[in-house]
Design an enzyme around this catalytic site. Structure first.
Site, mmCIF file in Angstrom:
data_model
loop_
_atom_site.group_PDB
_atom_site.id
_atom_site.type_symbol
_atom_site.label_atom_id
_atom_site.label_comp_id
_atom_site.label_asym_id
_atom_site.label_seq_id
_atom_site.Cartn_x
_atom_site.Cartn_y
_atom_site.Cartn_z
ATOM 1 N N HIS A 1 -3.906 3.076 -1.858
ATOM 2 C CA HIS A 1 -4.016 1.649 -2.884
ATOM 3 C C HIS A 1 -5.460 1.851 -3.326
ATOM 4 C CE1 HIS A 1 -1.205 -0.161 0.717
ATOM 5 N NE2 HIS A 1 -0.646 -0.065 -0.291
ATOM 6 N N ARG B 1 4.825 7.029 -5.911
ATOM 7 C CA ARG B 1 4.597 8.336 -4.731
ATOM 8 C C ARG B 1 5.707 9.153 -5.152
ATOM 9 N NH1 ARG B 1 3.571 4.396 0.020
ATOM 10 N NH2 ARG B 1 5.293 3.252 -1.450
ATOM 11 N N LYS C 1 8.401 -12.335 6.721
ATOM 12 C CA LYS C 1 8.023 -11.099 7.192
ATOM 13 C C LYS C 1 6.905 -11.140 8.069
ATOM 14 C CE LYS C 1 6.902 -6.984 4.556
ATOM 15 N NZ LYS C 1 6.485 -6.528 3.326
ATOM 16 N N SER D 1 1.461 2.600 4.110
ATOM 17 C CA SER D 1 1.072 1.597 4.999
ATOM 18 C C SER D 1 1.813 1.656 6.283
ATOM 19 C CB SER D 1 1.075 -0.037 4.524
ATOM 20 O OG SER D 1 0.059 0.054 3.572
HETATM 21 P P1 ADP Z 1 4.694 -3.297 -1.073
HETATM 22 O O1 ADP Z 1 5.133 -4.028 0.199
HETATM 23 O O2 ADP Z 1 4.642 -4.366 -2.185
HETATM 24 O O3 ADP Z 1 5.188 -2.009 -1.502
HETATM 25 P P2 ADP Z 1 2.420 -2.029 -0.430
HETATM 26 O O4 ADP Z 1 1.035 -2.630 0.139
HETATM 27 O O5 ADP Z 1 2.999 -1.066 0.506
HETATM 28 O O6 ADP Z 1 3.150 -3.306 -0.884
HETATM 29 O O7 ADP Z 1 2.008 -1.247 -1.697
HETATM 30 C C1 ADP Z 1 1.240 -1.715 -2.990
HETATM 31 C C2 ADP Z 1 1.641 -0.822 -4.272
HETATM 32 O O8 ADP Z 1 0.715 0.278 -3.773
HETATM 33 C C3 ADP Z 1 2.846 -0.306 -4.475
HETATM 34 O O9 ADP Z 1 3.117 -0.284 -5.926
HETATM 35 C C4 ADP Z 1 2.974 0.926 -3.901
HETATM 36 O O10 ADP Z 1 3.620 1.965 -4.556
HETATM 37 C C5 ADP Z 1 1.294 1.564 -4.129
HETATM 38 N N1 ADP Z 1 1.217 2.556 -3.093
HETATM 39 C C6 ADP Z 1 1.227 2.351 -1.787
HETATM 40 N N2 ADP Z 1 0.822 3.392 -1.083
HETATM 41 C C7 ADP Z 1 0.387 4.315 -2.110
HETATM 42 C C8 ADP Z 1 -0.297 5.787 -2.203
HETATM 43 N N3 ADP Z 1 -0.234 6.463 -1.101
HETATM 44 N N4 ADP Z 1 -0.556 6.138 -3.349
HETATM 45 C C9 ADP Z 1 -0.098 5.369 -4.451
HETATM 46 N N5 ADP Z 1 0.254 4.091 -4.406
HETATM 47 C C10 ADP Z 1 0.383 3.587 -3.501
#
Ligand code: ADP
Length: 160
Positions: free
Chosen positions: A27, A100, A51, A137
């Site tokens: 992130h 990803r 959630k 995450s």
């Molecule tokens: P959501 O539940 O909306 O997917 P996340 O917090 O999991 O929320 O992810 C938010 C954003 O960050 C999404 O666009 C996701 O693809 C991106 N993201 C998550 N992990 C990574 C990573 N390791 N590298 C690049 N982008 C990421």
């Protein structure tokens, strides 16, 4: 040189939405790489009442604020409802998302087209760097639940 159009206030504002449960180095990387494109980047924690999260909202917000304390263009907030509606309230014409893999791409494409249909908001995708492509995450939560060391996968603010 052409550039992304600004909103009525003359600011190029983007929203980076997510759950950030917890925030990861993936992130952080997306935010820092997207920053040169925008005047203001709002990292927005989407709150879905149905959630269950591992970390309380206040904690997730505090981690974002601490990590980007050095970046005056970054704001962190939480919101309920549609990301497109948040964009409308903030005057943001762009959403930033990280990709990803092809699974991310398939899901994100539909969401991006819907946000465009709803409010004309464009989604800017950044590919995860190879060193972050395996970080999510969900996996960090799994590691934490099993008392594994996650320090390589989360920003300093999130480290225990
Ligand atoms: P959501 O539940 O909306 O997917 P996340 O917090 O999991 O929320 O992810 C938010 C954003 O960050 C999404 O666009 C996701 O693809 C991106 N993201 C998550 N992990 C990574 C990573 N390791 N590298 C690049 N982008 C990421």
């Amino acid at each position: 040189m052409s550039s992304l159009p600004s909103n009525a206030a003359g600011l190029r504002t983007a929203v980076f939405p997510g759950s950030f449960d917890p925030m990861t180095t993936g992130h952080e990387s997306i935010v820092r790489r997207a920053l040169p494109l925008f005047d203001r980047l709002v990292v927005a924690i989407g709150v879905n009442q149905t959630k269950r999260y591992m970390f309380p909202l206040e904690q997730r917000l505090a981690w974002l604020k601490e990590t980007f304390a050095d970046e005056p263009k970054v704001e962190a907030l939480s919101f309920e409802g549609l990301t497109a509606d948040l964009c409308g309230r903030l005057g943001a014409r762009y959403i930033v998302r990280g990709l990803r893999n092809s699974t991310d791409h398939g899901a994100e494409r539909s969401i991006a087209l819907m946000n465009h249909a709803l409010r004309g908001v464009e989604t800017i995708f950044l590919p995860a760097l190879p060193e972050h492509a395996h970080i999510s995450s969900t996996i960090v939560r799994e590691l934490l639940a099993n008392k594994a060391d996650v320090s390589a996968f989360v920003p300093a603010a999130v480290r225990p």
